[in-house]
Write a protein that holds these residues in place. Sequence first.
Motif, short mmCIF file in Angstrom:
data_model
loop_
_atom_site.label_atom_id
_atom_site.label_comp_id
_atom_site.label_asym_id
_atom_site.label_seq_id
_atom_site.Cartn_x
_atom_site.Cartn_y
_atom_site.Cartn_z
N ALA A 155 0.90 -1.11 -0.19
CA ALA A 155 -0.22 -0.08 0.12
C ALA A 155 0.77 1.31 -0.01
CB ALA A 155 -0.96 0.17 1.27
N TYR A 156 1.94 1.19 0.94
CA TYR A 156 2.83 2.29 0.80
C TYR A 156 3.44 2.65 -0.48
CZ TYR A 156 6.86 5.07 1.94
OH TYR A 156 8.26 5.88 1.89
N SER A 157 3.84 1.60 -1.23
CA SER A 157 4.61 1.74 -2.63
C SER A 157 3.61 2.06 -3.56
CB SER A 157 5.08 0.50 -2.95
OG SER A 157 4.05 -0.74 -3.38
N LEU A 158 2.37 2.04 -3.27
CA LEU A 158 1.37 2.42 -4.51
C LEU A 158 1.10 4.14 -4.15
CD1 LEU A 158 -0.95 -0.51 -4.39
CD2 LEU A 158 0.60 0.19 -6.29
N ASP A 159 1.07 4.36 -2.75
CA ASP A 159 0.55 5.83 -2.35
C ASP A 159 1.53 6.13 -1.11
OD1 ASP A 159 -0.44 8.20 -2.19
OD2 ASP A 159 -2.31 7.59 -1.87
N ILE A 160 2.70 6.87 -1.09
CA ILE A 160 3.30 7.34 -0.09
C ILE A 160 2.60 8.58 0.50
CG2 ILE A 160 5.40 6.50 -1.00
CD1 ILE A 160 6.11 9.63 -1.67
N THR A 161 1.48 9.22 -0.01
CA THR A 161 0.88 10.30 0.59
C THR A 161 -0.44 9.88 1.53
OG1 THR A 161 -0.78 10.63 -1.10
CG2 THR A 161 1.43 11.66 -1.40
N ASN A 162 -0.77 8.44 1.53
CA ASN A 162 -1.68 8.00 2.41
C ASN A 162 -1.31 7.86 3.88
OD1 ASN A 162 -3.78 6.23 3.54
ND2 ASN A 162 -4.36 5.59 1.50
N LEU A 163 -2.07 8.68 4.60
CA LEU A 163 -1.44 8.86 5.93
C LEU A 163 -1.92 7.67 6.77
CD1 LEU A 163 -2.15 12.55 7.32
CD2 LEU A 163 -0.05 11.39 6.75
N SER A 164 -2.85 7.00 6.48
CA SER A 164 -3.40 5.62 7.05
C SER A 164 -2.11 4.74 7.16
CB SER A 164 -4.71 5.24 6.82
OG SER A 164 -4.66 5.04 5.36
N VAL A 165 -1.54 4.63 6.01
CA VAL A 165 -0.45 3.54 5.63
C VAL A 165 0.41 3.96 6.90
CG1 VAL A 165 1.42 2.94 4.12
CG2 VAL A 165 -1.06 3.41 3.38
N TYR A 166 0.93 4.96 7.05
CA TYR A 166 2.01 5.35 8.04
C TYR A 166 1.78 4.83 9.33
CZ TYR A 166 4.43 8.39 4.51
OH TYR A 166 5.08 8.66 3.30
N LYS A 167 0.54 5.19 10.00
CA LYS A 167 -0.07 4.50 11.17
C LYS A 167 -0.11 3.15 11.14
CE LYS A 167 -4.01 5.05 14.26
NZ LYS A 167 -5.30 5.58 14.51
N LEU A 168 -0.57 2.55 10.13
CA LEU A 168 -0.62 0.86 10.03
C LEU A 168 0.76 0.43 10.22
CD1 LEU A 168 -2.17 -1.66 9.71
CD2 LEU A 168 -2.17 -1.06 7.07
N LEU A 169 1.70 0.96 9.23
CA LEU A 169 3.17 0.44 9.57
C LEU A 169 3.81 0.78 10.62
CD1 LEU A 169 4.47 1.94 5.92
CD2 LEU A 169 4.23 -0.60 6.34
N GLY A 170 3.51 1.93 11.36
CA GLY A 170 4.00 2.03 12.81
C GLY A 170 3.59 0.80 13.66
N ARG A 171 2.47 0.72 13.60
CA ARG A 171 1.66 -0.44 14.29
C ARG A 171 2.49 -1.83 14.15
NH1 ARG A 171 -4.44 -2.59 14.69
NH2 ARG A 171 -4.08 -4.58 15.75
N LEU A 172 2.66 -2.20 12.93
CA LEU A 172 3.11 -3.36 12.53
C LEU A 172 4.66 -3.66 12.68
CD1 LEU A 172 1.23 -3.80 9.02
CD2 LEU A 172 1.06 -5.36 10.99
N HIS A 173 5.38 -2.60 12.67
CA HIS A 173 6.57 -2.37 13.01
C HIS A 173 6.90 -2.85 14.21
CE1 HIS A 173 8.32 -1.66 8.83
NE2 HIS A 173 7.80 -0.34 8.88
N ILE A 174 6.20 -2.04 15.27
CA ILE A 174 6.20 -2.30 16.69
C ILE A 174 5.85 -3.76 16.98
CG2 ILE A 174 4.84 -2.02 18.95
CD1 ILE A 174 4.69 0.87 18.15
N ASP A 175 4.79 -4.39 16.34
CA ASP A 175 4.48 -5.85 16.64
C ASP A 175 5.78 -6.68 16.20
OD1 ASP A 175 1.96 -5.22 17.45
OD2 ASP A 175 0.99 -5.48 15.58
N ASN A 176 6.52 -6.25 15.15
CA ASN A 176 7.57 -7.11 14.73
C ASN A 176 9.04 -6.91 15.45
OD1 ASN A 176 6.89 -8.75 12.27
ND2 ASN A 176 5.58 -7.01 11.87
N GLY A 177 8.80 -6.02 16.23
CA GLY A 177 10.11 -5.34 17.14
C GLY A 177 11.00 -4.60 16.51
#
Length: 204
Positions: free
Chosen positions: A31-53
């Motif tokens: 999703a990020y690669s398709l649209d780097i202006t989509n803010l919800s992607v940044y929130k989602l990535l933040g959560r997932l990166h925390i889950d993955n340490g």
Amino acid sequence: MPESPEVYITYADAYLALDDKKNALEAAEKAYSLDITNLSVYKLLGRLHIDNGQYQRAIEALDVYVIYETEDDQVFAMLGRAYFELGEYKSSTENFDKSEAINRNGLRRYYLYKGLSNLELNDLDRAVEDLEKAFGVDERSFEVNLALLRAFYLQEKFGSAFQKAEALRSLAETDEETALMLYWHALIQEKRGEAKDAIRDWQD
């Protein structure tokens, strides 16, 4: 028809619901690669990166999000957690404070990390305040009770620390937790003048 980032965000949410963090992260990154202006992607990535340490990557994603979304208490709480895991306790408490200023009830899942950060900063009164809130959320948490024990010990409230050490006896489930309980129980009993009891703990 061009691929839509929203589709991959939906996939990521679905994978998260199935606790499939690997595929959730792959979908979010698509999703990020398709649209780097989509803010919800940044929130989602933040959560997932925390889950993955991956705490530094989480901070990088969430820092972009909060530039534009300044009233999202959960994102500031996630930043607080990520900074805590990196040992950056001042930044951790600053973000937790921002979260709490936006929503006083938004830190329910994070009081332990806020309390531990304040404990590491030797801000003992605030640490106890936060950890008692964490205790109110989960009285049976070994981590929360141990953190409160440490805070009381540093405050030289050895009676309160002893009560927490006794509570840990029934909460310890692993050899490591039992060893931690005995270690702190021994230290506290030494401070309380109970040398024989402390010796037994050290031997155990």
